[in-house]
Design an enzyme around this catalytic site. Structure first.
Site, PDB file in Angstrom:
ATOM      1  N   ASN A  37      -1.434  10.721  -4.502  1.00  0.00           N
ATOM      2  CA  ASN A  37      -0.680   9.657  -5.187  1.00  0.00           C
ATOM      3  C   ASN A  37      -1.278   9.482  -6.575  1.00  0.00           C
ATOM      4  OD1 ASN A  37       0.553   7.314  -6.025  1.00  0.00           O
ATOM      5  ND2 ASN A  37      -0.438   5.968  -4.539  1.00  0.00           N
ATOM      6  N   LYS A  39      -0.239   7.743  -8.987  1.00  0.00           N
ATOM      7  CA  LYS A  39       0.007   6.417  -9.568  1.00  0.00           C
ATOM      8  C   LYS A  39       0.496   6.575 -11.013  1.00  0.00           C
ATOM      9  CE  LYS A  39      -3.228   4.531  -6.279  1.00  0.00           C
ATOM     10  NZ  LYS A  39      -4.231   3.537  -5.933  1.00  0.00           N
ATOM     11  N   HIS A 127       3.627   0.622  -0.902  1.00  0.00           N
ATOM     12  CA  HIS A 127       2.208   0.739  -1.269  1.00  0.00           C
ATOM     13  C   HIS A 127       1.664  -0.659  -1.576  1.00  0.00           C
ATOM     14  CE1 HIS A 127      -1.393   1.664  -3.584  1.00  0.00           C
ATOM     15  NE2 HIS A 127      -1.377   2.842  -2.973  1.00  0.00           N
ATOM     16  N   GLU A 129      -0.084  -1.792  -3.844  1.00  0.00           N
ATOM     17  CA  GLU A 129       0.073  -2.219  -5.242  1.00  0.00           C
ATOM     18  C   GLU A 129       1.492  -2.720  -5.487  1.00  0.00           C
ATOM     19  OE1 GLU A 129      -1.446   1.398  -6.961  1.00  0.00           O
ATOM     20  OE2 GLU A 129      -3.440   0.876  -6.227  1.00  0.00           O
ATOM     21  N   GLU A 199      -3.756   1.870   4.816  1.00  0.00           N
ATOM     22  CA  GLU A 199      -4.634   1.761   3.652  1.00  0.00           C
ATOM     23  C   GLU A 199      -5.172   0.335   3.546  1.00  0.00           C
ATOM     24  OE1 GLU A 199      -3.618   4.874   0.451  1.00  0.00           O
ATOM     25  OE2 GLU A 199      -2.199   3.249   0.202  1.00  0.00           O
ATOM     26  N   GLY A 205      -9.174   2.274  -4.401  1.00  0.00           N
ATOM     27  CA  GLY A 205      -9.695   2.342  -5.767  1.00  0.00           C
ATOM     28  C   GLY A 205     -11.028   1.653  -5.953  1.00  0.00           C
ATOM     29  N   SER A 245     -10.009   5.304  -1.133  1.00  0.00           N
ATOM     30  CA  SER A 245     -11.227   5.966  -1.609  1.00  0.00           C
ATOM     31  C   SER A 245     -11.594   7.216  -0.811  1.00  0.00           C
ATOM     32  CB  SER A 245     -12.396   4.967  -1.641  1.00  0.00           C
ATOM     33  OG  SER A 245     -12.116   3.901  -2.540  1.00  0.00           O
TER      34      SER A 245
HETATM   35  P1  PGA Z   1      -7.650   5.602  -3.885  1.00  0.00           P
HETATM   36  O1  PGA Z   1      -6.114   5.184  -3.734  1.00  0.00           O
HETATM   37  O2  PGA Z   1      -7.817   6.922  -3.192  1.00  0.00           O
HETATM   38  O3  PGA Z   1      -7.871   5.696  -5.381  1.00  0.00           O
HETATM   39  O4  PGA Z   1      -8.455   4.536  -3.245  1.00  0.00           O
HETATM   40  C1  PGA Z   1      -5.426   5.381  -2.523  1.00  0.00           C
HETATM   41  C2  PGA Z   1      -4.020   4.859  -2.650  1.00  0.00           C
HETATM   42  O5  PGA Z   1      -3.815   3.824  -3.275  1.00  0.00           O
HETATM   43  O6  PGA Z   1      -3.075   5.451  -2.105  1.00  0.00           O
END
Ligand code: PGA
Length: 286
Positions: A37, A39, A127, A129, A199, A205, A245
């Protein structure tokens, strides 16, 4: 080579799953899906470079054991699609979101119908976010998942608790409610073929990862919720990714968990070499 212990779903012993003869359910039938992903990163020039480097870093054995998808920003999709097709690269094209209507007066939005025209296979919906920053509810996530399915693509439905939920001991309830709302009204056969990404919001992140045991616990919980509502066959077919992460250093321990069928990778997917190390088929050997 690492052994991968796959669970056939909570209500179905391995022997029975293997006896089914359908070849599409149970123990080893859940091919891990590793999704990058991106983003809001990489313009279309950078996207082309990244996908070319990724293709160079992966080999036939990787694709044999692992399915790989990349989810660039909308503006990159056509460029990445062209590279994947021209070079015959077996990486699936994915998107990060879509609108639930096929067309209309929705300034700034992109429909699932448009994504399907670009040969997109997977669309991330819900997601964290999107839920936290753009006000998406389980209802909108459900409508988006239906739009994706209507156009013969596969939704990757994201669920996950915040740190407050976890500290208050309510993580399972939150995930159960998100799952029930996001998948509401879908048929068992459909649910059995889709992807859920667990998640935990506090791990996205942040560099914090759920321990392999905690991640496995919640992914097994997702599968058991699906079994309760849609039956054991749907639960056995459903692929559950872990996200938050994921890096080359923690992927091996996470990926060998019985109910974890791949990963949704954010930051570490931006660098082709790093992402390729997470895809490495030796993590998923049978
Ligand atoms: P990350 O993001 O691996 O940077 O923690 C995962 C995601 O948001 O799908």
């Amino acid at each position: 080579m690492r052994g991968r212990r796959k669970s056939p779903g909570p209500e179905r012993p391995v022997s029975e799953a293997n006896k089914s003869g359908s070849g599409s359910r149970g123990n080893d039938s859940r091919k891990p899906l590793i999704s990058g992903n991106w983003k809001m990163n990489h313009n279309h020039f950078e996207a082309i470079q990244t996908i070319q480097k990724l293709a160079y870093a992966l080999n036939r054995d990787d694709y044999l054991h692992v399915e790989v998808s990349v989810h660039p920003p909308f503006t990159d999709l056509r460029s990445v699609q062209t590279v994947l097709q021209a070079d015959d690269i077996p990486v699936a094209l994915g998107a990060q979101d879509c609108h639930h209507d096929d067309a209309g007066a929705f300034t700034g939005e992109v429909s699932a119908a448009m994504l399907a025209k670009l040969d997109v296979s997977y669309v991330i919906v819900g997601h964290s976010e999107r839920r936290a920053l753009f006000g998406e509810t389980d209802e909108t996530v459900n409508a988006k998942a239906r739009a994706v399915l209507r156009h013969n693509m596969t939704p990757i439905v994201c669920v996950g608790e915040t740190l407050e939920h976890r500290q208050a001991g309510g993580a399972r309830e939150v995930v159960s409610a998100q799952l029930a709302g996001s998948l509401d009204g879908l048929d068992a056969a459909v649910v059995g073929a889709l992807v859920v990404a667990y998640e935990p919001v506090w791990a996205i992140g942040t560099g914090e990862t759920a321990s392999p045991g905690d991640a496995q616990d919640m992914c097994a919980h997702v599968r058991s919720q699906v079994a309760d509502r849609w039956g054991s066959e749907a639960a056995a077919g459903l692929r559950v990714q872990y996200g938050g992460s994921v890096k080359p250093s923690n992927a091996p321990d996470l990926m060998e968990q019985a109910d974890i069928d791949g990963a949704l990778v954010g930051g570490a997917s931006l660098d082709a070499a790093e992402f390729a190390r997470i895809v490495n088929h030796r993590l998923y050997g049978t």
